[in-house]
Design a protein around this motif. Structure first.
Motif, short mmCIF file in Angstrom:
data_model
loop_
_atom_site.label_atom_id
_atom_site.label_comp_id
_atom_site.label_asym_id
_atom_site.label_seq_id
_atom_site.Cartn_x
_atom_site.Cartn_y
_atom_site.Cartn_z
N MET A 170 0.88 -1.17 0.15
CA MET A 170 -0.04 0.09 0.00
C MET A 170 0.82 1.39 -0.07
O MET A 170 1.98 1.42 0.80
CB MET A 170 -0.76 -0.05 1.23
N LEU A 171 0.74 2.45 -0.85
CA LEU A 171 1.03 3.62 -0.83
C LEU A 171 0.06 4.50 -0.40
O LEU A 171 -1.05 4.34 -0.81
CB LEU A 171 1.73 3.98 -2.05
N THR A 172 0.37 5.54 0.38
CA THR A 172 -0.50 6.60 0.63
C THR A 172 0.00 7.81 0.07
O THR A 172 1.22 8.16 0.53
CB THR A 172 -0.56 6.91 2.25
N PHE A 173 -0.56 8.65 -0.53
CA PHE A 173 -0.29 10.04 -1.16
C PHE A 173 -0.78 10.98 -0.66
O PHE A 173 -2.10 11.27 -0.26
CB PHE A 173 -0.57 9.92 -2.71
N TYR A 174 0.03 12.00 0.03
CA TYR A 174 -0.59 13.20 0.50
C TYR A 174 -0.50 14.40 -0.41
O TYR A 174 0.76 14.87 -0.65
CB TYR A 174 0.26 13.49 1.85
N ASP A 175 -1.61 14.83 -0.97
CA ASP A 175 -1.37 15.73 -1.91
C ASP A 175 -1.41 17.21 -1.10
O ASP A 175 -2.37 17.60 -0.83
CB ASP A 175 -2.86 15.67 -3.04
N LEU A 176 -0.32 17.74 -1.42
CA LEU A 176 -0.03 19.09 -0.76
C LEU A 176 -0.34 20.26 -1.52
O LEU A 176 -0.13 20.07 -2.71
CB LEU A 176 1.30 19.14 0.07
N ALA A 177 -0.38 21.21 -0.93
CA ALA A 177 -0.49 22.52 -1.58
C ALA A 177 0.77 23.01 -2.39
O ALA A 177 1.70 23.10 -1.71
CB ALA A 177 -1.18 23.73 -0.76
N GLY A 178 0.56 23.68 -3.56
CA GLY A 178 1.46 24.10 -4.38
C GLY A 178 1.90 25.71 -4.21
O GLY A 178 3.03 26.33 -4.41
N HIS A 179 0.80 26.37 -3.86
CA HIS A 179 0.94 27.70 -4.08
C HIS A 179 1.50 28.30 -2.68
O HIS A 179 1.03 27.94 -1.73
CB HIS A 179 -0.59 28.51 -4.18
N GLU A 180 2.10 29.33 -2.88
CA GLU A 180 2.63 29.84 -1.73
C GLU A 180 1.88 30.52 -0.65
O GLU A 180 2.08 30.55 0.59
CB GLU A 180 3.60 31.27 -2.21
N LYS A 181 0.67 30.81 -1.14
CA LYS A 181 -0.51 31.06 -0.08
C LYS A 181 -0.59 30.00 1.03
O LYS A 181 -1.07 30.41 2.29
CB LYS A 181 -1.75 31.48 -0.74
N TYR A 182 -0.50 28.90 0.67
CA TYR A 182 -0.81 27.76 1.35
C TYR A 182 0.37 27.08 1.87
O TYR A 182 0.39 25.74 2.26
CB TYR A 182 -1.67 26.71 0.99
N LEU A 183 1.67 27.61 2.02
CA LEU A 183 2.93 26.91 2.29
C LEU A 183 2.74 26.56 3.61
O LEU A 183 3.31 25.37 3.89
CB LEU A 183 4.13 28.11 2.03
N LYS A 184 2.26 27.18 4.79
CA LYS A 184 2.11 26.54 6.08
C LYS A 184 1.44 25.22 6.08
O LYS A 184 1.85 24.38 6.69
CB LYS A 184 1.51 27.72 7.02
N THR A 185 0.31 25.16 5.09
CA THR A 185 -0.41 23.79 5.14
C THR A 185 0.58 22.77 4.64
O THR A 185 0.52 21.59 4.92
CB THR A 185 -1.49 24.07 4.31
N THR A 186 1.36 23.25 3.66
CA THR A 186 2.39 22.03 2.95
C THR A 186 3.27 21.71 3.86
O THR A 186 3.50 20.50 3.95
CB THR A 186 3.12 22.70 1.97
N VAL A 187 3.79 22.56 4.85
CA VAL A 187 4.82 22.27 6.03
C VAL A 187 4.24 21.43 7.14
O VAL A 187 4.99 20.41 7.49
CB VAL A 187 5.41 23.71 6.47
N LEU A 188 2.79 21.64 7.24
CA LEU A 188 2.25 20.68 8.33
C LEU A 188 2.22 19.37 7.64
O LEU A 188 2.37 18.34 8.41
CB LEU A 188 0.88 21.51 8.60
N GLY A 189 1.91 19.12 6.42
CA GLY A 189 1.79 17.94 5.72
C GLY A 189 2.80 17.26 5.73
O GLY A 189 3.15 15.86 5.84
N MET A 190 3.97 17.99 5.68
CA MET A 190 5.49 17.27 5.35
C MET A 190 5.84 17.02 6.74
O MET A 190 6.93 15.87 6.84
CB MET A 190 6.33 18.14 4.66
N THR A 191 5.41 17.57 7.76
CA THR A 191 6.10 17.11 9.01
C THR A 191 5.06 16.29 9.73
O THR A 191 5.48 15.22 10.46
CB THR A 191 6.25 18.53 9.85
N GLY A 192 3.84 16.51 9.71
CA GLY A 192 2.79 15.76 10.52
C GLY A 192 2.40 14.03 10.01
O GLY A 192 2.42 13.36 10.52
#
Length: 266
Positions: A82-104
């Motif tokens: 099984m693989l799980t993909f986390y589709d994260l935000a690419g726009h700079e407006k949502y960079l904090k959300t991307t950081v949350l996804g990569m760390t959490g």
């Protein structure tokens, strides 16, 4: 990026206008703007023969019956891997959300998606920096090769190679052109010395077979069997409310184990 993830997990090609990404967006404003603003989770399963279970589960016994998307449980029950993909935000407006996804989410690997016609952007470098800061091995996927002129695609590929060879990055770009290349990259990407580079099209399906082979062969980076003996630690990534139940939290078990009716400290 979301279109690419949708094609991989849903088993249908895009129409060139983002039809597949509508299947993976979580919010209406994402559909309106075409930008991911949240952490979206999608699963992909492989059977012992290396075939994608998601696609097989879409077919129903009755040829005239309507095709349906399989649930995560159905995919898990039929999969050897099984693989799980986390589709994260690419726009700079949502960079904090991307950081949350990569760390959490504690990802084993990161996939940096670059559009062949747009090339390397400022946010591409930001996301690359996040991978380096968190010591996450990564691979690069160049999309839209079907609609991009050959000289432009070549320029984008050269720019990516130059960026990966930069003294602050020090990765060896490894273009994946054959099945043997995918096998070699899957064995060595874990060490963080190389950065495989794939060229794919979500419209024609070009290059997706090599990428699927690579994903099927990717090894797990963490020793989960050893971590299960450690004290329980869960990284909470989301909260929601259920009528009649109350607040419910979800997240990633970093270590230890938890069972129904266990009491834990929050």
């Amino acid at each position: 990026k979301s279109t690419f993830v949708g094609v991989l997990t849903k088993g249908v090609l895009d129409n060139g206008r983002g039809s597949v990404r509508q299947k993976v967006f979580r919010h209406k404003h994402e559909m309106d703007t075409g930008r991911t603003s949240d952490v979206a989770e999608h699963v992909m399963g492989f059977d012992p023969g290396g075939h994608v279970v998601n696609y097989e589960a879409l077919a129903t016994p009755d040829a005239g019956a309507q095709r349906h998307a399989p649930s995560a449980k159905q995919i898990c029950d039929q999969s050897a891997k099984m693989l799980t993909f986390y589709d994260l935000a690419g726009h700079e407006k949502y960079l904090k959300t991307t950081v949350l996804g990569m760390t959490g989410a504690m990802p084993d690997y990161a996939c940096i998606v670059v559009s062949a016609n747009n090339g390397v952007q400022r946010m591409t470098k930001e996301h690359l920096g996040l991978c380096l800061a968190l010591a996450i091995p990564f691979f690069v996927v160049v999309t839209r090769v079907d609609m991009t002129p050959e000289p432009v695609t070549k320029h984008t590929t050269e720019t990516i190679a130059k960026l990966l060879k930069h003294p602050d990055v020090r990765k060896l770009p490894f273009p994946v052109r054959r099945a043997e290349d995918a096998v070699v990259c899957a064995k060595n990407v874990k060490d963080g010395r190389i950065a495989p580079v794939f060229h794919v099209s979500s419209v024609t399906g070009a290059g997706l077979g090599l990428l699927q082979r690579f994903l099927n062969l990717l090894p797990v980076r963490r020793d989960w069997r050893g971590l299960v003996r450690e004290p329980l630690e869960v990284a909470i990534t989301d909260t929601f409310s259920v009528l009649g139940v109350g607040t419910v939290v979800s997240g990633i078990v970093r270590s230890g184990s938890v069972r129904p009716n266990d009491t834990v400290w929050l």
